[in-house]
Design an enzyme around this catalytic site. Structure first.
Site, PDB file in Angstrom:
ATOM      1  N   ASP A 237       2.699  16.113  -5.392  1.00  0.00           N
ATOM      2  CA  ASP A 237       2.806  16.086  -3.939  1.00  0.00           C
ATOM      3  C   ASP A 237       1.719  15.180  -3.359  1.00  0.00           C
ATOM      4  OD1 ASP A 237       2.971  16.670  -1.196  1.00  0.00           O
ATOM      5  OD2 ASP A 237       3.331  18.804  -1.547  1.00  0.00           O
ATOM      6  N   GLY A 263       7.378  16.587  -7.118  1.00  0.00           N
ATOM      7  CA  GLY A 263       6.636  16.200  -5.937  1.00  0.00           C
ATOM      8  C   GLY A 263       6.749  17.224  -4.828  1.00  0.00           C
ATOM      9  N   HIS A 264       6.640  16.753  -3.579  1.00  0.00           N
ATOM     10  CA  HIS A 264       6.643  17.632  -2.413  1.00  0.00           C
ATOM     11  C   HIS A 264       7.936  18.444  -2.330  1.00  0.00           C
ATOM     12  CE1 HIS A 264       5.244  18.904   1.524  1.00  0.00           C
ATOM     13  NE2 HIS A 264       6.347  18.466   2.099  1.00  0.00           N
ATOM     14  N   PHE A 265       9.067  17.762  -2.419  1.00  0.00           N
ATOM     15  CA  PHE A 265      10.361  18.446  -2.378  1.00  0.00           C
ATOM     16  C   PHE A 265      10.776  18.820  -3.800  1.00  0.00           C
ATOM     17  CE2 PHE A 265      10.492  16.668   1.876  1.00  0.00           C
ATOM     18  CZ  PHE A 265      11.104  17.684   2.593  1.00  0.00           C
TER      19      PHE A 265
END
Length: 288
Positions: A237, A263-265
């Site tokens: 992220d 990552g973030h999603f």
């Protein structure tokens, strides 16, 4: 496989859109999305959980399919988002639920937990930050805007809302390109292109400083109420780094932490892995 239903619930001036699946008498899991997305981010996770849980995923005001008054007639700030979500919980009759918090959903959900701790059976944090250690070094434009909310600093944050940033900064980093469907980021880009959407989001970017100010209160809630907590965190992220996941154990020593190759999603590419962690965690916590 339980069928997802698409529903609406009026909360004051706000017409809340939400997704629901699972047995009506099962333990409840409330999923709170983040920026710049909506409940569609849970489209792949819900089927993993709805066999054992009543899963409910609303769109917050300013996001997705929820209909709220325009900017100027409705205050787009995190206290107000939490107020609407609290009213939503009351309106659909939820007396106890586990919380899944992600990104913007974290400060909204933790406001709910602090105000009514008896309702929260457990917390799953997926890149949902509550500690200063969780911030990366890429928050410069936002932090400058927090310190000095000038027109120029507001404009400097507008790049955060572009199609290139949504895909290239939020979705792509840490994601296996072969597993990353364009559906998620293309829908977020379309939502952001709606009239008035950018100004609403810039208001929320400014008000994000109120969440940081509440971090000591969130942490005091953890220490006082000891909610069971699972952190499943995309380690790549660019906004919230793994230290934000690990920091939960400072106030909740029994917190379970899993850093994922994502990552973030993280749900876009690791929804099966995350679903399995949640099933195991809730299966142990909600039977005690």
């Amino acid at each position: 496989m339980p069928q997802v239903q698409y529903k609406r619930q009026q909360v004051g001036e706000v017409d809340v859109f939400y997704r629901e699946a699972g047995p009506a008498d099962a333990p409840v899991l409330l999923l709170l999305h983040g920026f710049p997305s909506a409940s569609h981010m849970f489209r792949d996770l819900i089927p993993h959980l709805a066999g054992r849980y009543r899963v409910i995923a609303p769109d917050m005001p300013g996001f997705g399919q929820t209909k709220a008054p325009p900017r100027g007639q409705f205050e787009y700030g995190f206290d107000n988002l939490a107020k609407v979500m609290d009213g939503f919980v009351d309106a659909i009759g939820l007396e106890r639920y586990a919380l899944y918090i992600f990104d913007y959903g974290a400060p909204v959900g933790l406001r709910l937990a602090m105000s009514r701790p008896e309702r929260v059976s457990a917390i799953i944090s997926q890149n949902g930050n509550a500690y200063l250690e969780g911030f990366s070094d890429e928050w410069g434009a936002w932090q400058t805007y927090w310190r000095d909310p000038s027109s120029a600093n507001r404009e400097a944050c507008r790049a955060s809302l572009s199609a290139e940033t949504i895909e290239g900064w939020h979705y792509a980093p840490g994601s296996d390109p072969a597993l990353l469907s364009p559906d998620g980021y293309e829908l977020d880009i379309a939502y952001m292109a709606r009239p008035g959407a950018e100004e609403i989001q810039l208001d929320l970017i400014l008000d994000y400083r109120s969440n940081v100010a509440l971090y000591p209160d969130f942490q005091a809630y953890f220490r006082a109420c000891r909610p069971p907590l699972l952190a499943v965190w995309g380690r790549h992220d660019r906004a919230f780094v793994p230290a934000g996941a690990q920091a939960y154990q400072r106030d909740l020593p029994n917190a379970e932490i899993h850093l994922l190759d994502a990552g973030h999603f993280a749900l876009e590419t690791r929804h099966g892995e995350i679903g399995s962690y949640i099933q195991d965690f809730l299966g142990r916590q909600l039977t005690r």
